[in-house]
Design a protein around this motif. Sequence first.
Motif, PDB file in Angstrom:
ATOM      1  N   GLY A  25       0.932  -1.376   0.239  1.00  0.00           N
ATOM      2  CA  GLY A  25      -0.190   0.912  -0.351  1.00  0.00           C
ATOM      3  C   GLY A  25       0.494   1.219  -0.210  1.00  0.00           C
ATOM      4  O   GLY A  25       2.315   1.232   0.285  1.00  0.00           O
ATOM      5  N   PRO A  26       0.369   2.087   0.335  1.00  0.00           N
ATOM      6  CA  PRO A  26       0.591   3.668  -0.510  1.00  0.00           C
ATOM      7  C   PRO A  26       1.432   4.447   1.282  1.00  0.00           C
ATOM      8  O   PRO A  26       0.906   3.333   2.326  1.00  0.00           O
ATOM      9  N   GLU A  27       2.633   5.315   0.867  1.00  0.00           N
ATOM     10  CA  GLU A  27       2.787   5.236   2.576  1.00  0.00           C
ATOM     11  C   GLU A  27       2.174   6.193   3.521  1.00  0.00           C
ATOM     12  O   GLU A  27       1.674   7.711   1.930  1.00  0.00           O
ATOM     13  N   VAL A  28       1.559   7.074   4.743  1.00  0.00           N
ATOM     14  CA  VAL A  28       0.888   7.314   4.590  1.00  0.00           C
ATOM     15  C   VAL A  28       1.199   8.418   6.825  1.00  0.00           C
ATOM     16  O   VAL A  28       1.507   7.262   7.054  1.00  0.00           O
ATOM     17  N   PRO A 186      -6.582  -5.845  -2.689  1.00  0.00           N
ATOM     18  CA  PRO A 186      -6.476  -4.566  -0.980  1.00  0.00           C
ATOM     19  C   PRO A 186      -5.323  -5.220   0.045  1.00  0.00           C
ATOM     20  O   PRO A 186      -4.611  -5.884  -0.203  1.00  0.00           O
ATOM     21  N   SER A 187      -4.877  -3.814   0.017  1.00  0.00           N
ATOM     22  CA  SER A 187      -3.693  -3.417   0.795  1.00  0.00           C
ATOM     23  C   SER A 187      -3.731  -3.427   2.669  1.00  0.00           C
ATOM     24  O   SER A 187      -3.239  -3.576   3.436  1.00  0.00           O
ATOM     25  N   PHE A 188      -5.464  -3.263   3.023  1.00  0.00           N
ATOM     26  CA  PHE A 188      -5.397  -2.874   4.291  1.00  0.00           C
ATOM     27  C   PHE A 188      -6.873  -3.162   4.692  1.00  0.00           C
ATOM     28  O   PHE A 188      -7.939  -2.794   3.698  1.00  0.00           O
ATOM     29  N   ALA A 189      -7.204  -3.018   5.352  1.00  0.00           N
ATOM     30  CA  ALA A 189      -9.086  -2.999   6.250  1.00  0.00           C
ATOM     31  C   ALA A 189      -8.964  -1.768   7.213  1.00  0.00           C
ATOM     32  O   ALA A 189      -7.873  -1.603   8.405  1.00  0.00           O
ATOM     33  N   GLN A 190      -9.636  -1.120   7.301  1.00  0.00           N
ATOM     34  CA  GLN A 190     -10.429  -0.319   7.929  1.00  0.00           C
ATOM     35  C   GLN A 190     -11.182  -0.754   8.836  1.00  0.00           C
ATOM     36  O   GLN A 190     -12.483  -1.290   8.545  1.00  0.00           O
ATOM     37  N   LEU A 191     -10.800  -1.061  10.242  1.00  0.00           N
ATOM     38  CA  LEU A 191     -11.734  -1.728  10.999  1.00  0.00           C
ATOM     39  C   LEU A 191     -11.707  -0.500  12.230  1.00  0.00           C
ATOM     40  O   LEU A 191     -11.229   0.099  12.705  1.00  0.00           O
ATOM     41  N   LYS A 192     -13.408  -1.052  13.045  1.00  0.00           N
ATOM     42  CA  LYS A 192     -13.767  -0.698  14.608  1.00  0.00           C
ATOM     43  C   LYS A 192     -12.120  -1.027  15.311  1.00  0.00           C
ATOM     44  O   LYS A 192     -12.228  -2.392  15.715  1.00  0.00           O
ATOM     45  N   TYR A 193     -11.604   0.315  15.848  1.00  0.00           N
ATOM     46  CA  TYR A 193     -10.624  -0.752  16.607  1.00  0.00           C
ATOM     47  C   TYR A 193      -9.973   0.600  17.639  1.00  0.00           C
ATOM     48  O   TYR A 193     -10.519   1.966  17.143  1.00  0.00           O
ATOM     49  N   SER A 194     -10.410   0.519  18.951  1.00  0.00           N
ATOM     50  CA  SER A 194     -10.736   1.475  20.065  1.00  0.00           C
ATOM     51  C   SER A 194     -10.153   0.369  21.516  1.00  0.00           C
ATOM     52  O   SER A 194      -9.802  -0.709  21.431  1.00  0.00           O
ATOM     53  N   LEU A 195      -9.739   1.014  22.628  1.00  0.00           N
ATOM     54  CA  LEU A 195      -9.860   0.575  24.215  1.00  0.00           C
ATOM     55  C   LEU A 195     -10.870  -0.279  24.169  1.00  0.00           C
ATOM     56  O   LEU A 195     -10.176  -1.591  25.232  1.00  0.00           O
ATOM     57  N   PHE A 210      -2.663  -9.975   8.736  1.00  0.00           N
ATOM     58  CA  PHE A 210      -1.874  -8.834   8.886  1.00  0.00           C
ATOM     59  C   PHE A 210      -0.656 -10.450   8.676  1.00  0.00           C
ATOM     60  O   PHE A 210       0.194  -9.103   7.847  1.00  0.00           O
ATOM     61  N   ASP A 211      -0.494 -11.095   9.101  1.00  0.00           N
ATOM     62  CA  ASP A 211       0.911 -11.772   8.718  1.00  0.00           C
ATOM     63  C   ASP A 211       1.574 -12.084   8.284  1.00  0.00           C
ATOM     64  O   ASP A 211       2.721 -12.911   7.633  1.00  0.00           O
ATOM     65  N   GLU A 212       0.070 -12.813   7.629  1.00  0.00           N
ATOM     66  CA  GLU A 212       0.438 -13.893   5.982  1.00  0.00           C
ATOM     67  C   GLU A 212       0.559 -13.462   4.752  1.00  0.00           C
ATOM     68  O   GLU A 212       1.293 -13.328   3.394  1.00  0.00           O
ATOM     69  N   ALA A 213      -0.849 -12.335   4.423  1.00  0.00           N
ATOM     70  CA  ALA A 213      -1.019 -11.729   3.583  1.00  0.00           C
ATOM     71  C   ALA A 213      -0.645  -9.789   3.441  1.00  0.00           C
ATOM     72  O   ALA A 213      -0.704  -9.474   2.344  1.00  0.00           O
ATOM     73  N   GLY A 214       0.614  -9.560   4.004  1.00  0.00           N
ATOM     74  CA  GLY A 214       0.906  -7.989   4.357  1.00  0.00           C
ATOM     75  C   GLY A 214      -0.383  -6.796   4.786  1.00  0.00           C
ATOM     76  O   GLY A 214       0.165  -5.881   4.228  1.00  0.00           O
ATOM     77  N   LEU A 215      -1.707  -7.826   4.895  1.00  0.00           N
ATOM     78  CA  LEU A 215      -2.752  -6.640   5.312  1.00  0.00           C
ATOM     79  C   LEU A 215      -2.082  -5.607   6.219  1.00  0.00           C
ATOM     80  O   LEU A 215      -1.371  -6.047   7.502  1.00  0.00           O
ATOM     81  N   GLY A 216      -2.346  -4.279   5.970  1.00  0.00           N
ATOM     82  CA  GLY A 216      -2.241  -2.948   6.717  1.00  0.00           C
ATOM     83  C   GLY A 216      -3.798  -2.839   7.713  1.00  0.00           C
ATOM     84  O   GLY A 216      -4.944  -3.361   7.366  1.00  0.00           O
ATOM     85  N   LEU A 217      -2.988  -2.401   8.354  1.00  0.00           N
ATOM     86  CA  LEU A 217      -4.826  -2.015   9.418  1.00  0.00           C
ATOM     87  C   LEU A 217      -5.007   0.028   9.303  1.00  0.00           C
ATOM     88  O   LEU A 217      -3.709   0.654  10.015  1.00  0.00           O
ATOM     89  N   GLN A 218      -5.922   0.241   9.163  1.00  0.00           N
ATOM     90  CA  GLN A 218      -6.355   1.864   9.544  1.00  0.00           C
ATOM     91  C   GLN A 218      -8.077   1.149  10.885  1.00  0.00           C
ATOM     92  O   GLN A 218      -8.864   0.854  10.769  1.00  0.00           O
TER      93      GLN A 218
END
Length: 338
Positions: A25-28, A186-195, A210-218
Amino acid sequence: MEFSETVSPDSGPQAVPRRRLGADGPEVPVFGLGSWNTWDRMTTDEAADLVARAVARGVNLFDVAHYNFGPHAENAVTDILFGEAVRNAGLSRADYLLCGKLWLWDYPKASFAEQLEVSLARVGTDRADFVVVGDYLGALDVPAVVTDVAEQVRAGRFTAWGVNNWSADDLAEAFRFARAEGLVAPSFAQLKYSLARRSVPEGEPYGRLFDEAGLGLQASDVFEGGILAGKLHPQRKIGADPGGIRERIRESYPEVQRIAEGFDATPAQLALAFTLTHRAAASVLFGASSPEQFEANLGALELLERHGEELRAAVAGLWLDRDVVHPGASWGTDAPTG
């Protein structure tokens, strides 16, 4: 996988770090500004000031959508107001990264090409940098979605894409199909993520991606509509409540505040810093309605630098959707794990 951090040499010494949004994915920047119910809470001058300030600090990623589909059929104008803010701030298109959204609620009746034509025109541009394909209920024709996304990539509308709260199984299928057909995966997943909400981003099904497909987390919805930042009873529409735990989240706020004070930080800073400790986290989206709020939130980076290794242990008891939301589920199909 690990994400290296860089600081853009063009953004000045106070620029926020940048990470790659997935292996391909892109650098952000590690922080990005969301748009839902945001830009309509400011005056025109305040919005322009906030956009200019964000870009000056290296926070040049803006998640902007046309909210008028399915549950978001709101006739919202925040995307139009964002476009006005960019122009009033004197920014060029090259100054910022635009993350758009493609909705599945009325798909394929509302085609991706048609959606992009409308949404980009409302912002005042002809392209996004990347897009998020939205959440859904029920079955999804994954090959059709991946193929249609690829058509928009070929048309030059954007270069990378991710998904929003998909099930891990459907996302894995998207990877397999894209790679088999030579299409952009797809290079990333935008997921609900919080405390409070961690079951999906920290569960085993997404962990494999994340580990095998290189997916990024947003990370998104990190403040639970403001509740985890101290606005316990938001007066605006906020996100869905998978597992029905919102009242428990509200009740947990005094503990959030206590932990944050122990780190000499604000609850908002604690919430943001925590999400960046995830091994695949590339960017965190948050809403800000004033320059002061924006600057205060950036203090999360100092908290992360000072106490990063301590944060997870300190907030372990705030995980409220454990054993409530299935770790492989989309928000629309949450279910107990037992």
